[in-house]
Design a protein around this motif. Structure first.
Motif, PDB file in Angstrom:
ATOM      1  N   ARG A  34       0.793  -1.278  -0.046  1.00 46.99           N
ATOM      2  CA  ARG A  34       0.019   0.164  -0.001  1.00 46.99           C
ATOM      3  C   ARG A  34       0.834   1.286  -0.001  1.00 46.99           C
ATOM      4  O   ARG A  34       0.322   2.453  -0.647  1.00 46.99           O
ATOM      5  CB  ARG A  34      -0.942   0.065   1.063  1.00 46.99           C
ATOM      6  CG  ARG A  34      -2.110  -0.894   1.146  1.00 46.99           C
ATOM      7  CD  ARG A  34      -3.171  -0.756   2.361  1.00 46.99           C
ATOM      8  NE  ARG A  34      -4.036  -2.120   2.226  1.00 46.99           N
ATOM      9  CZ  ARG A  34      -4.082  -2.870   3.111  1.00 46.99           C
ATOM     10  NH1 ARG A  34      -3.085  -2.909   4.284  1.00 46.99           N
ATOM     11  NH2 ARG A  34      -4.799  -4.097   3.199  1.00 46.99           N
ATOM     12  N   LYS A  39      -1.282   4.370  -1.729  1.00 51.28           N
ATOM     13  CA  LYS A  39      -2.476   4.240  -1.027  1.00 51.28           C
ATOM     14  C   LYS A  39      -2.763   4.638   0.426  1.00 51.28           C
ATOM     15  O   LYS A  39      -3.635   5.265   0.994  1.00 51.28           O
ATOM     16  CB  LYS A  39      -3.239   2.859  -1.404  1.00 51.28           C
ATOM     17  CG  LYS A  39      -3.356   2.615  -2.717  1.00 51.28           C
ATOM     18  CD  LYS A  39      -4.189   1.321  -3.070  1.00 51.28           C
ATOM     19  CE  LYS A  39      -4.323   0.835  -4.410  1.00 51.28           C
ATOM     20  NZ  LYS A  39      -4.863  -0.325  -4.597  1.00 51.28           N
ATOM     21  N   HIS A  40      -1.704   4.318   1.141  1.00 53.87           N
ATOM     22  CA  HIS A  40      -1.490   4.865   2.325  1.00 53.87           C
ATOM     23  C   HIS A  40      -0.178   5.351   2.805  1.00 53.87           C
ATOM     24  O   HIS A  40       0.881   5.019   2.025  1.00 53.87           O
ATOM     25  CB  HIS A  40      -1.764   3.618   3.496  1.00 53.87           C
ATOM     26  CG  HIS A  40      -3.260   3.127   3.105  1.00 53.87           C
ATOM     27  ND1 HIS A  40      -4.455   3.571   3.922  1.00 53.87           N
ATOM     28  CD2 HIS A  40      -3.786   1.999   2.334  1.00 53.87           C
ATOM     29  CE1 HIS A  40      -5.452   3.085   3.508  1.00 53.87           C
ATOM     30  NE2 HIS A  40      -4.932   1.884   2.818  1.00 53.87           N
TER      31      HIS A  40
END
Length: 73
Positions: A34, A39-40
């Protein structure tokens, strides 16, 4: 998203698989994936672990990204 780019370059340059890096920093492989996908962002604890694991080549600053504010006309 650019923040994970430095981590991605580090992993490529050192031929480290995300799964192996995940073990090194003590997180799940899915977390590293991620981060790399943008995404994070890692937690502060994870950022510190990344900095230690990369011997300072990837720092906490590499994950801090503040988008410019849009100006109203």
């Amino acid at each position: 998203m650019l923040p994970a780019m430095n981590l991605a370059k580090y992993l490529r340059a050192n031929k480290i698989r995300p799964s192996a890096f995940a073990q090194t920093v003590g997180v799940a492989n899915s977390n590293v994936l991620r981060w790399l996908a943008g995404k994070h962002r890692p937690s502060l604890t994870s950022m510190a672990a990344i900095e230690r694991a990369t011997q300072g080549e990837v720092t906490m600053r590499d994950f801090i990204f503040i988008a410019p504010r849009k100006r109203k006309l």
